[in-house]
Design an enzyme around this catalytic site. Structure first.
Site, PDB file in Angstrom:
ATOM      1  N   HIS A  93      -9.204  14.377   0.562  1.00  0.00           N
ATOM      2  CA  HIS A  93      -8.602  15.436  -0.241  1.00  0.00           C
ATOM      3  C   HIS A  93      -9.049  16.768   0.354  1.00  0.00           C
ATOM      4  O   HIS A  93     -10.245  17.050   0.406  1.00  0.00           O
ATOM      5  CB  HIS A  93      -9.099  15.375  -1.692  1.00  0.00           C
ATOM      6  CG  HIS A  93      -8.690  14.153  -2.432  1.00  0.00           C
ATOM      7  ND1 HIS A  93      -7.631  14.142  -3.309  1.00  0.00           N
ATOM      8  CD2 HIS A  93      -9.203  12.894  -2.443  1.00  0.00           C
ATOM      9  CE1 HIS A  93      -7.508  12.935  -3.834  1.00  0.00           C
ATOM     10  NE2 HIS A  93      -8.459  12.154  -3.315  1.00  0.00           N
ATOM     11  N   ASN A 144     -13.113   9.852  -2.084  1.00  0.00           N
ATOM     12  CA  ASN A 144     -13.551   8.992  -3.182  1.00  0.00           C
ATOM     13  C   ASN A 144     -13.655   7.573  -2.619  1.00  0.00           C
ATOM     14  O   ASN A 144     -12.715   7.080  -1.996  1.00  0.00           O
ATOM     15  CB  ASN A 144     -12.556   9.026  -4.334  1.00  0.00           C
ATOM     16  CG  ASN A 144     -12.406  10.426  -4.906  1.00  0.00           C
ATOM     17  OD1 ASN A 144     -13.331  11.225  -4.881  1.00  0.00           O
ATOM     18  ND2 ASN A 144     -11.225  10.733  -5.413  1.00  0.00           N
ATOM     19  N   HIS A 159      -8.361   8.205   2.208  1.00  0.00           N
ATOM     20  CA  HIS A 159      -7.685   9.493   2.207  1.00  0.00           C
ATOM     21  C   HIS A 159      -8.670  10.598   1.886  1.00  0.00           C
ATOM     22  O   HIS A 159      -9.522  10.457   1.029  1.00  0.00           O
ATOM     23  CB  HIS A 159      -6.500   9.514   1.240  1.00  0.00           C
ATOM     24  CG  HIS A 159      -6.815   9.122  -0.161  1.00  0.00           C
ATOM     25  ND1 HIS A 159      -7.060   7.810  -0.529  1.00  0.00           N
ATOM     26  CD2 HIS A 159      -6.926   9.853  -1.293  1.00  0.00           C
ATOM     27  CE1 HIS A 159      -7.297   7.759  -1.830  1.00  0.00           C
ATOM     28  NE2 HIS A 159      -7.228   8.995  -2.316  1.00  0.00           N
ATOM     29  N   GLY A 191     -13.608   7.125  -8.506  1.00  0.00           N
ATOM     30  CA  GLY A 191     -12.310   7.761  -8.683  1.00  0.00           C
ATOM     31  C   GLY A 191     -11.258   7.393  -7.650  1.00  0.00           C
ATOM     32  O   GLY A 191     -10.167   7.947  -7.669  1.00  0.00           O
ATOM     33  N   ASP A 206      -0.561  16.593  -2.295  1.00  0.00           N
ATOM     34  CA  ASP A 206      -0.882  15.712  -3.421  1.00  0.00           C
ATOM     35  C   ASP A 206       0.126  15.975  -4.542  1.00  0.00           C
ATOM     36  O   ASP A 206       0.461  17.134  -4.806  1.00  0.00           O
ATOM     37  CB  ASP A 206      -2.311  15.986  -3.904  1.00  0.00           C
ATOM     38  CG  ASP A 206      -2.814  14.932  -4.861  1.00  0.00           C
ATOM     39  OD1 ASP A 206      -2.267  14.823  -5.985  1.00  0.00           O
ATOM     40  OD2 ASP A 206      -3.764  14.221  -4.514  1.00  0.00           O
ATOM     41  N   CYS A 248       0.839  -1.193   0.000  1.00  0.00           N
ATOM     42  CA  CYS A 248       0.000   0.000   0.000  1.00  0.00           C
ATOM     43  C   CYS A 248       0.881   1.252   0.000  1.00  0.00           C
ATOM     44  O   CYS A 248       1.677   1.463   0.916  1.00  0.00           O
ATOM     45  CB  CYS A 248      -0.927   0.000   1.224  1.00  0.00           C
ATOM     46  SG  CYS A 248      -1.890   1.523   1.396  1.00  0.00           S
ATOM     47  N   CYS A 272       0.351   3.383   3.146  1.00  0.00           N
ATOM     48  CA  CYS A 272       0.948   2.781   4.344  1.00  0.00           C
ATOM     49  C   CYS A 272       2.448   3.091   4.369  1.00  0.00           C
ATOM     50  O   CYS A 272       3.005   3.390   5.431  1.00  0.00           O
ATOM     51  CB  CYS A 272       0.708   1.277   4.389  1.00  0.00           C
ATOM     52  SG  CYS A 272      -0.981   0.808   4.830  1.00  0.00           S
ATOM     53  N   HIS A 314      -4.432   1.258   8.393  1.00  0.00           N
ATOM     54  CA  HIS A 314      -4.989   0.981   7.070  1.00  0.00           C
ATOM     55  C   HIS A 314      -6.490   0.674   7.126  1.00  0.00           C
ATOM     56  O   HIS A 314      -6.914  -0.260   7.801  1.00  0.00           O
ATOM     57  CB  HIS A 314      -4.257  -0.197   6.420  1.00  0.00           C
ATOM     58  CG  HIS A 314      -4.691  -0.459   5.017  1.00  0.00           C
ATOM     59  ND1 HIS A 314      -4.086   0.138   3.939  1.00  0.00           N
ATOM     60  CD2 HIS A 314      -5.685  -1.230   4.521  1.00  0.00           C
ATOM     61  CE1 HIS A 314      -4.691  -0.273   2.843  1.00  0.00           C
ATOM     62  NE2 HIS A 314      -5.665  -1.101   3.168  1.00  0.00           N
TER      63      HIS A 314
END
Length: 112
Positions: free
Chosen positions: A103, A88, A101, A94, A33, A7, A10, A49
């Site tokens: 955004h 998302n 996570h 998406g 980002d 990941c 991670c 996770h």
């Protein structure tokens, strides 16, 4: 859930994959980002996770609330407190990295 060896997020949370961190504490990491969609585009992730925001909400609602608080903190520091927060959930929506996570998009006046 535990960290996944393959990941990306991670690895970022563990510090084995470089990122431009803007915030971190014992449970959460925020970093810029690499393909920003706004003047300020930060991803906020739990160190633990979880596949998506639905799983996070079910398993650790306090961490979800903490992520929202961090989003506000970032917006307060970088743009008078206004921000857009996006999660998302699922490939068709998406999501491309299957570690939850948020955004945080801010730093400018945004259109609808």
């Amino acid at each position: 859930m535990s960290a996944s060896d393959n990941c990306l997020f991670c690895g970022i949370a563990a510090g084995t994959i470089p990122s431009e961190k803007v915030y971190e504490d014992e449970t959460t990491v925020a970093f810029k980002d690499i393909h920003p969609k706004a003047k300020v585009h930060v991803l906020v992730i739990p160190r633990h996770h979880y596949r998506d925001v639905a799983e996070l909400a079910q398993e650790d609602p306090a961490e979800l609330a903490h992520i929202v608080g961090i989003a506000q903190h970032i917006a307060d520091e970088r743009f008078h407190g206004a921000y857009r927060l996006e999660f998302n959930t699922g490939e068709d929506a998406g999501q491309s990295v299957f570690h939850v996570h948020a955004h945080v998009l801010t730093g400018e006046v945004m259109a609808e």
